[in-house]
Design a protein around this motif. Structure first.
Motif, PDB file in Angstrom:
ATOM      1  N   LEU A   2       0.827  -1.204   0.000  1.00 46.72           N
ATOM      2  CA  LEU A   2       0.000   0.000   0.000  1.00 46.72           C
ATOM      3  C   LEU A   2       0.865   1.259   0.000  1.00 46.72           C
ATOM      4  O   LEU A   2       0.522   2.252  -0.649  1.00 46.72           O
ATOM      5  N   SER A   3       1.997   1.217   0.676  1.00 53.55           N
ATOM      6  CA  SER A   3       2.902   2.365   0.692  1.00 53.55           C
ATOM      7  C   SER A   3       3.411   2.680  -0.720  1.00 53.55           C
ATOM      8  O   SER A   3       3.489   3.848  -1.109  1.00 53.55           O
ATOM      9  N   ILE A   4       3.737   1.664  -1.476  1.00 51.71           N
ATOM     10  CA  ILE A   4       4.186   1.852  -2.858  1.00 51.71           C
ATOM     11  C   ILE A   4       3.041   2.416  -3.708  1.00 51.71           C
ATOM     12  O   ILE A   4       3.233   3.336  -4.507  1.00 51.71           O
ATOM     13  N   GLN A   5       1.853   1.874  -3.512  1.00 47.57           N
ATOM     14  CA  GLN A   5       0.689   2.358  -4.254  1.00 47.57           C
ATOM     15  C   GLN A   5       0.413   3.824  -3.931  1.00 47.57           C
ATOM     16  O   GLN A   5       0.123   4.623  -4.830  1.00 47.57           O
ATOM     17  N   LYS A   6       0.502   4.187  -2.663  1.00 48.71           N
ATOM     18  CA  LYS A   6       0.262   5.570  -2.260  1.00 48.71           C
ATOM     19  C   LYS A   6       1.284   6.513  -2.886  1.00 48.71           C
ATOM     20  O   LYS A   6       0.940   7.607  -3.346  1.00 48.71           O
ATOM     21  N   GLY A   7       2.540   6.098  -2.900  1.00 49.36           N
ATOM     22  CA  GLY A   7       3.586   6.926  -3.506  1.00 49.36           C
ATOM     23  C   GLY A   7       3.345   7.145  -4.989  1.00 49.36           C
ATOM     24  O   GLY A   7       3.515   8.255  -5.507  1.00 49.36           O
ATOM     25  N   THR A   8       2.938   6.095  -5.664  1.00 49.90           N
ATOM     26  CA  THR A   8       2.652   6.198  -7.094  1.00 49.90           C
ATOM     27  C   THR A   8       1.462   7.112  -7.340  1.00 49.90           C
ATOM     28  O   THR A   8       1.496   7.985  -8.212  1.00 49.90           O
ATOM     29  N   LEU A   9       0.390   6.935  -6.564  1.00 53.22           N
ATOM     30  CA  LEU A   9      -0.785   7.793  -6.714  1.00 53.22           C
ATOM     31  C   LEU A   9      -0.451   9.251  -6.396  1.00 53.22           C
ATOM     32  O   LEU A   9      -1.002  10.163  -7.027  1.00 53.22           O
ATOM     33  N   SER A  10       0.429   9.480  -5.436  1.00 56.03           N
ATOM     34  CA  SER A  10       0.821  10.852  -5.108  1.00 56.03           C
ATOM     35  C   SER A  10       1.405  11.548  -6.325  1.00 56.03           C
ATOM     36  O   SER A  10       1.141  12.732  -6.565  1.00 56.03           O
ATOM     37  N   HIS A  11       2.199  10.825  -7.077  1.00 56.89           N
ATOM     38  CA  HIS A  11       2.781  11.418  -8.282  1.00 56.89           C
ATOM     39  C   HIS A  11       1.736  11.541  -9.392  1.00 56.89           C
ATOM     40  O   HIS A  11       1.593  12.607  -9.998  1.00 56.89           O
ATOM     41  N   LEU A  12       1.015  10.467  -9.650  1.00 57.96           N
ATOM     42  CA  LEU A  12       0.067  10.462 -10.768  1.00 57.96           C
ATOM     43  C   LEU A  12      -1.069  11.467 -10.598  1.00 57.96           C
ATOM     44  O   LEU A  12      -1.606  11.972 -11.593  1.00 57.96           O
ATOM     45  N   LEU A  13      -1.448  11.745  -9.362  1.00 61.17           N
ATOM     46  CA  LEU A  13      -2.562  12.653  -9.108  1.00 61.17           C
ATOM     47  C   LEU A  13      -2.123  14.010  -8.542  1.00 61.17           C
ATOM     48  O   LEU A  13      -2.952  14.783  -8.077  1.00 61.17           O
ATOM     49  N   HIS A  14      -0.847  14.300  -8.623  1.00 60.99           N
ATOM     50  CA  HIS A  14      -0.360  15.573  -8.101  1.00 60.99           C
ATOM     51  C   HIS A  14      -1.026  16.726  -8.863  1.00 60.99           C
ATOM     52  O   HIS A  14      -1.214  16.652 -10.077  1.00 60.99           O
ATOM     53  N   PRO A  15      -1.424  17.778  -8.148  1.00 58.69           N
ATOM     54  CA  PRO A  15      -2.094  18.900  -8.813  1.00 58.69           C
ATOM     55  C   PRO A  15      -1.315  19.477  -9.994  1.00 58.69           C
ATOM     56  O   PRO A  15      -1.894  19.841 -11.021  1.00 58.69           O
ATOM     57  N   THR A  16       0.005  19.534  -9.875  1.00 53.86           N
ATOM     58  CA  THR A  16       0.823  20.073 -10.965  1.00 53.86           C
ATOM     59  C   THR A  16       0.771  19.169 -12.188  1.00 53.86           C
ATOM     60  O   THR A  16       0.718  19.650 -13.320  1.00 53.86           O
ATOM     61  N   VAL A  17       0.770  17.869 -11.971  1.00 54.38           N
ATOM     62  CA  VAL A  17       0.687  16.922 -13.091  1.00 54.38           C
ATOM     63  C   VAL A  17      -0.633  17.117 -13.831  1.00 54.38           C
ATOM     64  O   VAL A  17      -0.656  17.213 -15.072  1.00 54.38           O
ATOM     65  N   LEU A  18      -1.725  17.206 -13.092  1.00 57.14           N
ATOM     66  CA  LEU A  18      -3.025  17.377 -13.741  1.00 57.14           C
ATOM     67  C   LEU A  18      -3.139  18.741 -14.422  1.00 57.14           C
ATOM     68  O   LEU A  18      -3.723  18.857 -15.500  1.00 57.14           O
ATOM     69  N   GLU A  19      -2.554  19.756 -13.829  1.00 57.41           N
ATOM     70  CA  GLU A  19      -2.594  21.087 -14.435  1.00 57.41           C
ATOM     71  C   GLU A  19      -1.820  21.113 -15.755  1.00 57.41           C
ATOM     72  O   GLU A  19      -2.203  21.809 -16.698  1.00 57.41           O
ATOM     73  N   ARG A  20      -0.752  20.350 -15.825  1.00 56.08           N
ATOM     74  CA  ARG A  20       0.039  20.313 -17.067  1.00 56.08           C
ATOM     75  C   ARG A  20      -0.763  19.774 -18.235  1.00 56.08           C
ATOM     76  O   ARG A  20      -0.543  20.170 -19.371  1.00 56.08           O
ATOM     77  N   PHE A  21      -1.696  18.865 -17.958  1.00 55.03           N
ATOM     78  CA  PHE A  21      -2.537  18.359 -19.044  1.00 55.03           C
ATOM     79  C   PHE A  21      -3.362  19.485 -19.654  1.00 55.03           C
ATOM     80  O   PHE A  21      -3.544  19.537 -20.864  1.00 55.03           O
ATOM     81  N   SER A  22      -3.838  20.385 -18.827  1.00 54.76           N
ATOM     82  CA  SER A  22      -4.595  21.532 -19.336  1.00 54.76           C
ATOM     83  C   SER A  22      -3.676  22.464 -20.116  1.00 54.76           C
ATOM     84  O   SER A  22      -4.036  22.962 -21.182  1.00 54.76           O
ATOM     85  N   ASP A  23      -2.480  22.693 -19.579  1.00 53.58           N
ATOM     86  CA  ASP A  23      -1.538  23.602 -20.224  1.00 53.58           C
ATOM     87  C   ASP A  23      -1.072  23.091 -21.582  1.00 53.58           C
ATOM     88  O   ASP A  23      -1.037  23.843 -22.554  1.00 53.58           O
ATOM     89  N   VAL A  24      -0.711  21.812 -21.663  1.00 51.85           N
ATOM     90  CA  VAL A  24      -0.170  21.289 -22.921  1.00 51.85           C
ATOM     91  C   VAL A  24      -1.244  21.132 -23.984  1.00 51.85           C
ATOM     92  O   VAL A  24      -0.931  21.095 -25.171  1.00 51.85           O
ATOM     93  N   ALA A  25      -2.504  21.096 -23.583  1.00 51.88           N
ATOM     94  CA  ALA A  25      -3.589  21.045 -24.567  1.00 51.88           C
ATOM     95  C   ALA A  25      -3.580  22.301 -25.429  1.00 51.88           C
ATOM     96  O   ALA A  25      -3.965  22.262 -26.603  1.00 51.88           O
ATOM     97  N   LEU A  26      -3.119  23.405 -24.858  1.00 51.56           N
ATOM     98  CA  LEU A  26      -3.019  24.655 -25.610  1.00 51.56           C
ATOM     99  C   LEU A  26      -1.987  24.573 -26.726  1.00 51.56           C
ATOM    100  O   LEU A  26      -2.032  25.366 -27.671  1.00 51.56           O
ATOM    101  N   TYR A  27      -1.072  23.631 -26.623  1.00 46.32           N
ATOM    102  CA  TYR A  27       0.000  23.493 -27.605  1.00 46.32           C
ATOM    103  C   TYR A  27      -0.190  22.286 -28.513  1.00 46.32           C
ATOM    104  O   TYR A  27       0.745  21.846 -29.173  1.00 46.32           O
ATOM    105  N   GLY A  28      -1.390  21.738 -28.513  1.00 42.91           N
ATOM    106  CA  GLY A  28      -1.703  20.673 -29.455  1.00 42.91           C
ATOM    107  C   GLY A  28      -1.571  19.255 -28.940  1.00 42.91           C
ATOM    108  O   GLY A  28      -1.755  18.311 -29.702  1.00 42.91           O
ATOM    109  N   ASN A  29      -1.260  19.071 -27.665  1.00 44.93           N
ATOM    110  CA  ASN A  29      -1.171  17.710 -27.132  1.00 44.93           C
ATOM    111  C   ASN A  29      -2.550  17.070 -27.173  1.00 44.93           C
ATOM    112  O   ASN A  29      -3.532  17.644 -26.731  1.00 44.93           O
ATOM    113  N   LYS A  30      -2.631  15.880 -27.711  1.00 42.94           N
ATOM    114  CA  LYS A  30      -3.920  15.185 -27.863  1.00 42.94           C
ATOM    115  C   LYS A  30      -4.283  14.340 -26.643  1.00 42.94           C
ATOM    116  O   LYS A  30      -5.390  13.852 -26.541  1.00 42.94           O
TER     117      LYS A  30
END
Length: 123
Positions: A2-30
């Motif tokens: 569970l500790s490994i899973q939590k660490g992975t989720l912390s990265h995958l769901l980090h606010p900055t990671v999710l915000e980058r998806f919005s930002d890169v959409a402006l530059y054509g990322n599909k």
């Protein structure tokens, strides 16, 4: 585990990671935030929908659901785009959990996931 899973989720769901998806959409990322969260949710839930869920995956699914719920808190650092998609993701998870196939432990787990979402929504 569970500790490994939590660490992975912390990265995958980090606010900055999710915000980058919005930002890169402006530059054509599909690969958009909706595709990302749909893919992540499928990876965490889809394989178990027609059978029993082992305890490792139960812990992962609960942790993921709880993190999504916390991301919708008024004081969370997630932007509006991410919060909108997270809300939709919780709706999708709730719909997936409605099918209660599997053994008693699996049915209890699915009920627990749905209850977490219902409690958050105030139902």
């Amino acid at each position: 585990m569970l500790s490994i899973q939590k660490g992975t989720l912390s990265h995958l769901l980090h606010p900055t990671v999710l915000e980058r998806f919005s930002d890169v959409a402006l530059y054509g990322n599909k690969y958009s935030i909706d595709t990302y969260l749909n893919d992540l949710t499928a990876a965490i839930f889809a394989a178990d929908l027609t059978g029993n869920v082992n305890t490792f995956r139960q812990n992962l699914q609960i942790e993921y659901t709880e993190r999504l719920i916390r991301a919708l808190d008024a004081k969370s650092p997630y932007d509006n785009v991410a919060q909108g998609m997270i809300n939709q993701t919780l709706n999708s998870i709730d719909n997936m959990m409605k099918s209660a196939s599997g053994d008693g432990l699996t049915k209890a787990h699915r009920s627990h996931v749905r209850q977490l979402i219902a409690d958050f929504r105030g139902n």
